[in-house]
Structures are given as structure tokens and as C-alpha cells.
Design an enzyme around this catalytic site. Sequence first.
Site, mmCIF file in Angstrom:
data_model
loop_
_atom_site.group_PDB
_atom_site.id
_atom_site.type_symbol
_atom_site.label_atom_id
_atom_site.label_comp_id
_atom_site.label_asym_id
_atom_site.label_seq_id
_atom_site.Cartn_x
_atom_site.Cartn_y
_atom_site.Cartn_z
ATOM 1 N N ASP A 21 -2.504 -20.147 -31.647
ATOM 2 C CA ASP A 21 -2.028 -20.033 -30.305
ATOM 3 C C ASP A 21 -2.133 -18.678 -29.720
ATOM 4 O O ASP A 21 -0.994 -18.306 -28.960
ATOM 5 C CB ASP A 21 -0.261 -20.484 -30.247
ATOM 6 C CG ASP A 21 -0.140 -21.910 -30.931
ATOM 7 O OD1 ASP A 21 -1.318 -22.842 -30.504
ATOM 8 O OD2 ASP A 21 0.403 -22.229 -32.018
ATOM 9 N N GLU A 22 -3.196 -18.013 -30.008
ATOM 10 C CA GLU A 22 -3.305 -16.572 -29.306
ATOM 11 C C GLU A 22 -3.464 -16.876 -27.632
ATOM 12 O O GLU A 22 -3.413 -15.646 -27.307
ATOM 13 C CB GLU A 22 -4.442 -15.975 -30.088
ATOM 14 C CG GLU A 22 -4.194 -15.659 -31.580
ATOM 15 C CD GLU A 22 -4.701 -16.676 -32.464
ATOM 16 O OE1 GLU A 22 -5.004 -17.854 -31.912
ATOM 17 O OE2 GLU A 22 -4.678 -16.450 -33.752
ATOM 18 N N LYS A 24 -6.809 -18.381 -26.878
ATOM 19 C CA LYS A 24 -8.180 -17.951 -26.676
ATOM 20 C C LYS A 24 -8.876 -18.946 -25.333
ATOM 21 O O LYS A 24 -9.656 -18.619 -25.161
ATOM 22 C CB LYS A 24 -8.902 -18.991 -27.793
ATOM 23 C CG LYS A 24 -8.710 -18.038 -29.065
ATOM 24 C CD LYS A 24 -9.731 -18.867 -30.241
ATOM 25 C CE LYS A 24 -9.512 -20.111 -30.288
ATOM 26 N NZ LYS A 24 -8.486 -20.515 -30.896
ATOM 27 N N ARG A 26 -8.253 -19.348 -22.303
ATOM 28 C CA ARG A 26 -8.803 -18.760 -21.014
ATOM 29 C C ARG A 26 -10.010 -17.966 -21.042
ATOM 30 O O ARG A 26 -10.709 -18.031 -20.217
ATOM 31 C CB ARG A 26 -7.322 -18.173 -20.649
ATOM 32 C CG ARG A 26 -7.932 -17.061 -19.122
ATOM 33 C CD ARG A 26 -6.446 -16.456 -18.727
ATOM 34 N NE ARG A 26 -5.925 -15.721 -19.718
ATOM 35 C CZ ARG A 26 -4.593 -15.346 -19.397
ATOM 36 N NH1 ARG A 26 -3.988 -15.438 -18.204
ATOM 37 N NH2 ARG A 26 -3.999 -14.496 -20.426
ATOM 38 N N HIS A 49 -7.277 -27.806 -27.240
ATOM 39 C CA HIS A 49 -7.535 -27.039 -26.198
ATOM 40 C C HIS A 49 -7.391 -27.909 -25.180
ATOM 41 O O HIS A 49 -7.972 -29.033 -25.067
ATOM 42 C CB HIS A 49 -8.581 -26.141 -26.034
ATOM 43 C CG HIS A 49 -10.047 -26.873 -26.715
ATOM 44 N ND1 HIS A 49 -10.593 -26.689 -28.004
ATOM 45 C CD2 HIS A 49 -11.038 -27.498 -25.699
ATOM 46 C CE1 HIS A 49 -11.589 -27.286 -28.062
ATOM 47 N NE2 HIS A 49 -11.797 -27.823 -26.898
ATOM 48 N N GLY A 349 6.850 -29.596 -29.209
ATOM 49 C CA GLY A 349 8.095 -29.210 -28.929
ATOM 50 C C GLY A 349 8.491 -28.199 -29.862
ATOM 51 O O GLY A 349 9.777 -27.597 -29.870
HETATM 52 P P1 GDP Z 1 -5.399 -21.382 -28.140
HETATM 53 O O1 GDP Z 1 -4.697 -22.129 -28.838
HETATM 54 O O2 GDP Z 1 -5.289 -19.780 -28.837
HETATM 55 O O3 GDP Z 1 -6.388 -21.666 -27.199
HETATM 56 O O4 GDP Z 1 -4.255 -20.952 -27.098
HETATM 57 P P2 GDP Z 1 -4.033 -21.443 -25.598
HETATM 58 O O5 GDP Z 1 -5.031 -21.262 -24.764
HETATM 59 O O6 GDP Z 1 -3.479 -23.007 -25.662
HETATM 60 O O7 GDP Z 1 -2.817 -20.720 -25.072
HETATM 61 C C1 GDP Z 1 -1.484 -20.509 -25.529
HETATM 62 C C2 GDP Z 1 -0.536 -20.713 -24.152
HETATM 63 O O8 GDP Z 1 -0.311 -19.254 -23.987
HETATM 64 C C3 GDP Z 1 -0.845 -21.490 -23.046
HETATM 65 O O9 GDP Z 1 0.308 -21.862 -22.659
HETATM 66 C C4 GDP Z 1 -1.108 -20.171 -22.131
HETATM 67 O O10 GDP Z 1 -0.922 -20.388 -20.672
HETATM 68 C C5 GDP Z 1 -0.376 -19.124 -22.535
HETATM 69 N N1 GDP Z 1 -0.789 -17.627 -22.215
HETATM 70 C C6 GDP Z 1 -1.896 -17.096 -22.605
HETATM 71 N N2 GDP Z 1 -2.109 -15.903 -22.062
HETATM 72 C C7 GDP Z 1 -1.081 -15.583 -21.760
HETATM 73 C C8 GDP Z 1 -0.457 -14.397 -21.139
HETATM 74 O O11 GDP Z 1 -1.024 -13.288 -21.233
HETATM 75 N N3 GDP Z 1 0.740 -14.413 -20.535
HETATM 76 C C9 GDP Z 1 1.823 -15.363 -21.070
HETATM 77 N N4 GDP Z 1 2.864 -15.280 -20.460
HETATM 78 N N5 GDP Z 1 1.283 -16.479 -21.361
HETATM 79 C C10 GDP Z 1 -0.282 -16.582 -21.774
#
Ligand code: GDP
Length: 481
Positions: A21-22, A24, A26, A49, A349
Site C-alpha cells: 500500500d505504498e 506504487k 500511480r 491494483h 475496510g
Molecule cells: P499500491 O498497492 O502500492 O499500488 O498502492 P495504491 O496505488 O493502491 O495506493 C494506495 C492509496 O494511497 C491510494 O488510495 C492512493 O490514492 C493513495 N495515495 C498514493 N499516493 C498518495 C499521496 O501522496 N498522498 C495521499 N494523500 N494519498 C496517496
Amino acid sequence: MKTFGPDEGYADVVIGTQHGDEGKGRFVDGLAERYDWVARYNGGQNAGHTVKANGEEIALNLIPSGVNHPNKKLYIGALCVVNPAGLLDEIRKVEAAGLQVRNRLRISPQASVVQPAHILRDVKSIKGKVGSTGQGIGPAYAWQAMRVEDDRQLDIRMGDIVRNRQWALDMIRKNLVAEMEKLNISGAEFDVEAAMQQLKASLDIIDSLVESNPLLLQEEVRRGAKVLMEGAQAFGLDRTFGVTPNVTSSNTGVAAAFVSTAVDVDFKRQAWGVAKLTPSRVGHGPFAAELGGKRSEEHCMKDGGEYHQKEKEKAIYGDRVAALLASDDPLEVGIAMRILGGEYGAKTGRPRRMGMPDLMQLEYAVKANGLNGIYLTKADRLADFAGTRNGTIPLVTGYRIDNQQINYVPTTNDELSAVQPIVQEVEAFSDDISHVRKDKDLPPQLIDVLRATRDRLGIDIIEVGVGPSREQVVKMNGSLD
Ligand code: GDP
């Protein structure tokens, strides 16, 4: 870092550096545009994702996230495990949103098949424990290592279902029946014919996507292709580097990318990590920098994570977030940070356990993976620390056990759970930075945190997230120097 000429091929890797949940998604999505191929190199249908295709949000679990760039080729590597019926469902979802997949997806012949027996086993005895999603992934990897049992071949590869389909299906059926016997599941409880039929039907389509040549991607790179290798899960959950048993069932790091794709390591150009400045962990397992330590783990995991599930936790604590944030009990600070940051599982959740930014843990991830750049997310949420009692951002700079400083990240449950973080307090900023787009406009206190991070990790910070949307990123153009 190696440099390559404009016509030369290379491979870059992106990994999550903490416990998932970092954010990644985006960055991988933004980067994909610059490559010819996007490869997924570990795990199965257990990574989540979301990609946007023609304005529609699609949840994917196995297809690489480069899928929404229509001209990018996609690869599923040898270290992945593939449920053919599940993959076909994903392909259909993406195609229903108007994007072609079948003409550009290749699957390594060495990826193992996730068999119905694996899913049964997972659902029956593992799901809900150690974070398993019940997709059969752990058992699929276990059978790779076991190879045979009695007169049965346990591990079946994607290449087998192409080259010797009838034999592979017979073996998958035998394995299923044997597993049902072991688990005491009767034919009335589980329909063997229906499961086999579904698998068979999916193979008619998946077959044509399975590559014969295990060196496909390497040869592409030698011909000049640029490849982005996308990790699933995260370094802190790596089956080797994480702390067993609360790990994922595959290797998640940079080295795994090169094993999975057979791209020669001479073609490795850059390896990037993504880290969240307000780290979190879901499920059980040691988390040295956790706000509230063991009590936070118990709080979040009560009733398997359901008791303090998003809406329930908000109903209990939502009207006194400011007071919790100012509390001298770090457990309460963590609850407030979670509510403010919306840190709950996207599907379930369930509360994510909240932590302090931990440079000790990040340094481990950087070194073990040879990372040469890092993307940081949720810098905007660091402003929440302005409301804490000290008004400071607690940066974890070292670990102590029994008041003795240690110079390594412990590898056992027992030892990592005994860590007392050494915290450096950095003055917090309270500004809303979600509209900032230039590094020179970031508050000086955040620059201090970023500089301390850069200096400790010894690698460049590439971009910093200041909000969830695609535009809410700040490129670091030297304001730390
Ligand atoms: P992944 O599992 O590492 O690919 O994480 P995700 O791409 O699902 O991102 C996790 C959540 O963090 C998403 O809801 C994003 O919209 C949110 N998010 C990502 N970067 C930021 C940020 O810089 N600020 C905030 N407030 N939310 C972010």
C-alpha cells in the site's frame, strides 16, 4: 547506475519497499509510457491494483498495470503463478472496457499453474491467516518445491498445458481428488467436474498467450526493447527477507525480477523503490516503528480486523480525532493518523496499523535491493503530526534492544518485536501542501525530512506525492542540495 544509448535495450524495476500500500500504482502507471514492455514478475492473483481504462476503474490482480497503455506489451514472468480461469476473467474485464489484451500479453512457459487443489487447500486451511487471500498461491509455490507426491506430479507449468494438455489436465484432476481426500471434502461438497470444465474452457483461450521461448524478454531487450518490471506486494513481505510466517509466498525484490524474466542482469539500468512517509502494515507480523506497538496490532487485528473496520472505528473515535492526535498515548495518535489518512483496506475496510517513517527499515530495503532512487508518497499526511503533543514528525533513525543500539534489522519475530525505535523529532509543518507542484515551494520542515531521508539512504528522491491524484506529485529538482 548504468547508462544505455537511445537504441539500446534495458530493464528497470519498481518495488514497494515497506509492507504494501505504498502507492506504487500511480508511479508505475506514469512510468509505463516510457517502455515497450511492462512485466509482472512475482505472485499471482493476490496483488491489487486499479487501472483506469477509458474512464472506467478496473481492479486487476495479475495483469501488469501497464495494461491501460494500449501499445505496451505485457509479460507475466516465470516466478508468477497463474490461475488460467481467473486470468481469463481479468482479460475479459479489461476487454469489456475497450482495451485489447490478447494481442499483447505473453506468459512465461515456466510460470506454475494455480490448480483447483491449491485453492481448496488455501481456503480450507490457510485463508485468513498470514494475510492469505485464499487464491491458492501459497500452495502453488509449495508444490513447486515438493515436485511430486506418490505417483503424482504436483507442479504443473503453463508450458505443460500447451505442450501436453491432456496429460496436464489428468494430473490436475488426480491432484484435486487426492487433495479432497486429504481435506475430507466429498464430491457432493465440491464439484470436480465443474472445476475441471472451467479450467479446460479457459485453456482454449489462455493457451495461445503462453510463450514457448523462455528467453523471449531477454531477446527483446537485446534487440533494443525497454522493459519495466513491476513488483507485487512489497519488500517487507518478501518470503525470504520478511519475517516468517507473516510474509507473502514469493520473492518480491529486484533480484527476483531478473530471475522471473530471464533478462540478463547486465541489462539492469535502474531499480526504484516506493515508500510511504506514513508507513502502514495490514495483518499480523512485527512492525518496529508502529505507533502504539503491540497494542496497536491488537487494536487493529481485533476480530480479524473487523472490530475496528473503517466505519466502526470512525463511529467510535471520529468525533475526537484532534484530542487523540494530541494524546500522549501513541496508540491514540495512530488511530487519529489512520482516520485522517483514510488508511483502511480498499476492499475490506480493515484498519492498517500505522507507523512512523522508519529510515532503518528503508535503508535495509534500499541496500538489499540495490535501489538507486526512491519515490515517496503521502508527504501531505505528515502535516497531521503538527497536531500531536510535540508538534513533531518522529523519524526513526535507529533501533535498540534492551537499551543497546543495534546496527542491523532483526530477522526473527522475537527479536524484531523487541526493538525500541530511536526517534529523531523533526518540527512538523501544518500547511496544506496538496496544491504544491514545485520542490522549492515545499515547507522547510518537509525539506528537512526529505534531506535526512536522502542522506541516510544515499540515493536520490525522485518524486514526492502530496495527494492521491495523478497531478499531485512534486519532482525533486535539486532543492535538497
Ligand atoms: P499500491 O498497492 O502500492 O499500488 O498502492 P495504491 O496505488 O493502491 O495506493 C494506495 C492509496 O494511497 C491510494 O488510495 C492512493 O490514492 C493513495 N495515495 C498514493 N499516493 C498518495 C499521496 O501522496 N498522498 C495521499 N494523500 N494519498 C496517496
